[in-house]
Design an enzyme around this catalytic site. Structure first.
Site, PDB file in Angstrom:
ATOM      1  N   LYS A   1       0.834  -1.212   0.000  1.00 25.73           N
ATOM      2  CA  LYS A   1       0.000   0.000   0.000  1.00 25.73           C
ATOM      3  C   LYS A   1       0.872   1.268   0.000  1.00 25.73           C
ATOM      4  O   LYS A   1       0.649   2.207  -0.766  1.00 25.73           O
ATOM      5  CB  LYS A   1      -0.918  -0.018   1.226  1.00 25.73           C
ATOM      6  CG  LYS A   1      -1.655   1.264   1.474  1.00 25.73           C
ATOM      7  CD  LYS A   1      -2.701   1.518   0.428  1.00 25.73           C
ATOM      8  CE  LYS A   1      -3.195   2.944   0.504  1.00 25.73           C
ATOM      9  NZ  LYS A   1      -4.321   3.208  -0.369  1.00 25.73           N
TER      10      LYS A   1
ATOM     11  N   CYS B   1      -4.106  11.054   1.478  1.00 22.47           N
ATOM     12  CA  CYS B   1      -3.314   9.829   1.323  1.00 22.47           C
ATOM     13  C   CYS B   1      -1.907  10.126   0.831  1.00 22.47           C
ATOM     14  O   CYS B   1      -0.936   9.872   1.527  1.00 22.47           O
ATOM     15  CB  CYS B   1      -4.004   8.903   0.325  1.00 22.47           C
ATOM     16  SG  CYS B   1      -5.713   8.614   0.743  1.00 22.47           S
TER      17      CYS B   1
HETATM   18  N1  SAJ Z   1      -1.715  14.737  -8.846  1.00 20.76           N
HETATM   19  C1  SAJ Z   1      -0.793  15.434  -9.610  1.00 20.76           C
HETATM   20  N2  SAJ Z   1      -0.284  14.844 -10.747  1.00 20.76           N
HETATM   21  C2  SAJ Z   1      -0.678  13.606 -11.133  1.00 20.76           C
HETATM   22  C3  SAJ Z   1      -1.617  12.895 -10.356  1.00 20.76           C
HETATM   23  C4  SAJ Z   1      -2.115  13.486  -9.216  1.00 20.76           C
HETATM   24  O1  SAJ Z   1      -0.406  16.559  -9.287  1.00 20.76           O
HETATM   25  O2  SAJ Z   1      -0.180  13.132 -12.161  1.00 20.76           O
HETATM   26  C5  SAJ Z   1      -2.246  15.315  -7.607  1.00 20.76           C
HETATM   27  C6  SAJ Z   1      -3.767  15.467  -7.586  1.00 20.76           C
HETATM   28  O3  SAJ Z   1      -4.158  16.664  -8.177  1.00 20.76           O
HETATM   29  C7  SAJ Z   1      -4.043  15.418  -6.097  1.00 20.76           C
HETATM   30  C8  SAJ Z   1      -2.980  14.451  -5.563  1.00 20.76           C
HETATM   31  O4  SAJ Z   1      -1.979  14.414  -6.559  1.00 20.76           O
HETATM   32  O5  SAJ Z   1      -3.836  16.678  -5.497  1.00 20.76           O
HETATM   33  C9  SAJ Z   1      -3.472  13.053  -5.269  1.00 20.76           C
HETATM   34  O6  SAJ Z   1      -4.417  12.629  -6.246  1.00 20.76           O
HETATM   35  P1  SAJ Z   1      -4.453  11.146  -6.833  1.00 20.76           P
HETATM   36  O7  SAJ Z   1      -5.561  11.083  -7.796  1.00 20.76           O
HETATM   37  O8  SAJ Z   1      -3.098  10.784  -7.310  1.00 20.76           O
HETATM   38  O9  SAJ Z   1      -4.693  10.235  -5.579  1.00 20.76           O
HETATM   39  P2  SAJ Z   1      -5.767  10.165  -4.371  1.00 20.76           P
HETATM   40  O10 SAJ Z   1      -5.108  10.734  -3.158  1.00 20.76           O
HETATM   41  O11 SAJ Z   1      -7.076  10.726  -4.744  1.00 20.76           O
HETATM   42  O12 SAJ Z   1      -5.910   8.586  -4.211  1.00 20.76           O
HETATM   43  C10 SAJ Z   1      -4.722   7.801  -4.024  1.00 20.76           C
HETATM   44  C11 SAJ Z   1      -4.798   6.618  -4.996  1.00 20.76           C
HETATM   45  N3  SAJ Z   1      -3.495   5.950  -5.032  1.00 20.76           N
HETATM   46  C12 SAJ Z   1      -2.901   5.623  -6.216  1.00 20.76           C
HETATM   47  O13 SAJ Z   1      -3.368   5.903  -7.292  1.00 20.76           O
HETATM   48  C13 SAJ Z   1      -1.617   4.877  -6.122  1.00 20.76           C
HETATM   49  C14 SAJ Z   1      -5.885   5.645  -4.571  1.00 20.76           C
HETATM   50  O14 SAJ Z   1      -5.884   4.487  -5.383  1.00 20.76           O
HETATM   51  C15 SAJ Z   1      -5.691   5.262  -3.095  1.00 20.76           C
HETATM   52  O15 SAJ Z   1      -6.672   4.361  -2.639  1.00 20.76           O
HETATM   53  C16 SAJ Z   1      -5.780   6.531  -2.273  1.00 20.76           C
HETATM   54  O16 SAJ Z   1      -4.684   7.386  -2.671  1.00 20.76           O
HETATM   55  C17 SAJ Z   1      -5.666   6.165  -0.814  1.00 20.76           C
HETATM   56  O17 SAJ Z   1      -6.714   6.169  -0.140  1.00 20.76           O
HETATM   57  O18 SAJ Z   1      -4.586   5.802  -0.353  1.00 20.76           O
END
Ligand code: SAJ
Length: 420
Positions: free
Chosen positions: A203, A257
């Site tokens: 995780k 997260c």
């Molecule tokens: N972000 C970027 N660039 C990217 C991707 C995301 O700047 O290329 C930013 C987003 O805008 C946001 C943050 O990162 O501010 C996080 O967004 P996210 O969509 O990457 O992730 P979360 O926090 O919504 O969900 C993550 C997910 N983890 C992964 O994809 C590995 C989800 O599957 C998990 O279940 C969740 O964390 C969790 O609960 O741990």
């Protein structure tokens, strides 16, 4: 009928409780927050998530989901409580500990305890098991225990709870197998059995991978700004390579997260986790970069007003926890800027949220912080009539620049230098 008790009715616990309830379990949905429980009893989930309201309604009307402020005896316990970090970036396991303690009096021979909260490696074995052992039952034989991290993406939770593969880490083989029998009732993805510490590490690896990769994109963005080129273009072309998948840069990393979980590894392995620590710092610094960009850009405007578009941490969700907009607004206000903020989904925020026209009215610079679909369809000629100066900073690469230029706006894109 199988019985379950889900501890913590948040973004993971509530969907999980509802799905179990619609898949043949009688579920006690237990939360210490009596407001959440009483609102839920009336059919109102406290969270906005596509498909959740109807799922909860189905679970409640079936009579199989019973919201409660107390845990009850059950065959399966699911712990889904928050694991935040403290201000000095140490893991705070207090919710896991109190959840486990609350279960001790209701554990019975033959039950199964599943921990889904994101935790540092070793938590199930070294923290959860010793607490459960206070029941006097033999943990491992009389009470099975497994760590099964949630992996669902906010905005797609209901879909992903069912569709994603699950990693199931038992404290022994029998525990992993008992957990598999629960998840197989509602998970369509594959179930991968392993030990608890491996599952905890899996995780953390997933979210840390994402954080490090986003930091790389943000670092490349800062370089491209100096080079006078466009990082979005660089990344999309680099990603044409069959073995390259750079993430997207942006205004910073928010949510509960990804900005949190990598610290669990830094905390545990301070000497080893160099890349992980630096990535966290690069991403945490991005709102400051946005602030610098805005303040330099409009330094000649007296008493400037900045309109922040989007305060949730990412597009199309209502969750503003750890949102980069929060840090940006704080910095702007500390430096005497007037700030208005709009978000189509968030209801409560640290500053008052206003409607779009009020946010744009007499603004000197618009800053797109969140990639909500609604912002893609913003009408620049309508905006042009409301603002005082036509400046827009796009931190998400989502505007149709030619259209905005046509309406008289100067457009800055985070990660693109102005020299070309
Ligand atoms: N972000 C970027 N660039 C990217 C991707 C995301 O700047 O290329 C930013 C987003 O805008 C946001 C943050 O990162 O501010 C996080 O967004 P996210 O969509 O990457 O992730 P979360 O926090 O919504 O969900 C993550 C997910 N983890 C992964 O994809 C590995 C989800 O599957 C998990 O279940 C969740 O964390 C969790 O609960 O741990």
């Amino acid at each position: 009928m199988n019985t379950a008790c889900v501890v913590g009715l948040g973004y993971i616990g509530l969907p999980t409780a509802s799905i179990l309830a619609t898949h043949g379990f009688r579920v006690i949905g237990y939360d210490v927050n009596s407001n959440i429980v009483s609102r839920l009893r009336e059919g109102h989930p406290h969270i906005k998530e596509p498909g959740l309201t109807s799922l909860v309604e189905e679970a409640l009307t079936s009579g199989n989901l019973i919201p409660s402020t107390r845990p009850e005896e059950a065959a399966v316990f699911v712990i889904a409580v928050p694991t935040p970090v403290t201000s000095d970036k140490k893991v705070d396991l207090s919710h896991v500990i109190s959840a486990a303690e609350s279960l001790v009096p209701v554990l019975r021979r033959g039950c199964l305890v599943l921990l889904e909260s994101t935790c540092p490696p070793g938590t199930t074995r070294d923290v959860l098991v010793p607490i459960l052992a206070r029941s006097g039952l033999d943990i491992g034989t009389e009470v099975r225990v497994a760590y099964c991290p949630e992996r669902v993406l906010p905005g797609r939770i209901i879909q992903e709870v069912e569709e994603n593969d699950r990693v199931i880490g038992g404290i022994n083989g029998e525990s992993a197998e008992a957990a598999r029998q629960v998840y197989v009732t509602f998970v369509k993805g594959a179930l991968h059995l392993t030990d608890a510490t491996t599952a905890e590490m899996v995780k953390l690896t997933e979210n840390t991978f994402r954080d490090v990769n986003i930091a790389l994109a943000n670092e490349l963005g800062m370089m491209c700004e100096q080079l006078g080129i466009n990082v979005w273009d660089v990344i999309s072309k680099a990603n044409l390579h069959p073995r390259v998948t750079v993430h997207q840069p942006g205004p910073g990393v928010g949510g509960h997260c990804i900005p949190v979980d990598p610290w669990f590894l830094v905390d545990r392995f301070p000497d080893i986790a160099q890349v992980i620590r630096t990535s966290r710092m690069v991403n945490d610094d991005q709102p400051h970069r946005v602030f610098q960009c805005v303040s330099e850009w409009i330094q000649d405007i007296a008493d400037p007003k900045i309109a922040i578009l989007g305060v949730s941490y990412k597009g199309n969700v209502d969750d503003a926890r750890e949102s980069p907009s929060r840090k940006l607004i704080l910095l702007l206000e500390q430096h005497g800027f007037r700030v208005t903020a709009h978000d189509p989904l968030v209801e409560n925020f640290v500053v008052e949220l206003v409607d779009m026209d009020t946010a744009l009215s007499q603004a000197d610079c618009l800053v797109i912080m969140t990639d909500h679909d609604q912002y893609r369809h913003l009408d620049p000629s309508h905006a042009a009539n409301l603002v005082r100066h036509r400046n827009v900073l796009d931190t998400r690469n989502m505007l149709d620049e030619a259209l905005w230029n046509k309406a008289g706006f100067r457009v800055k894109l985070k990660g693109r230098g102005d020299r070309t």
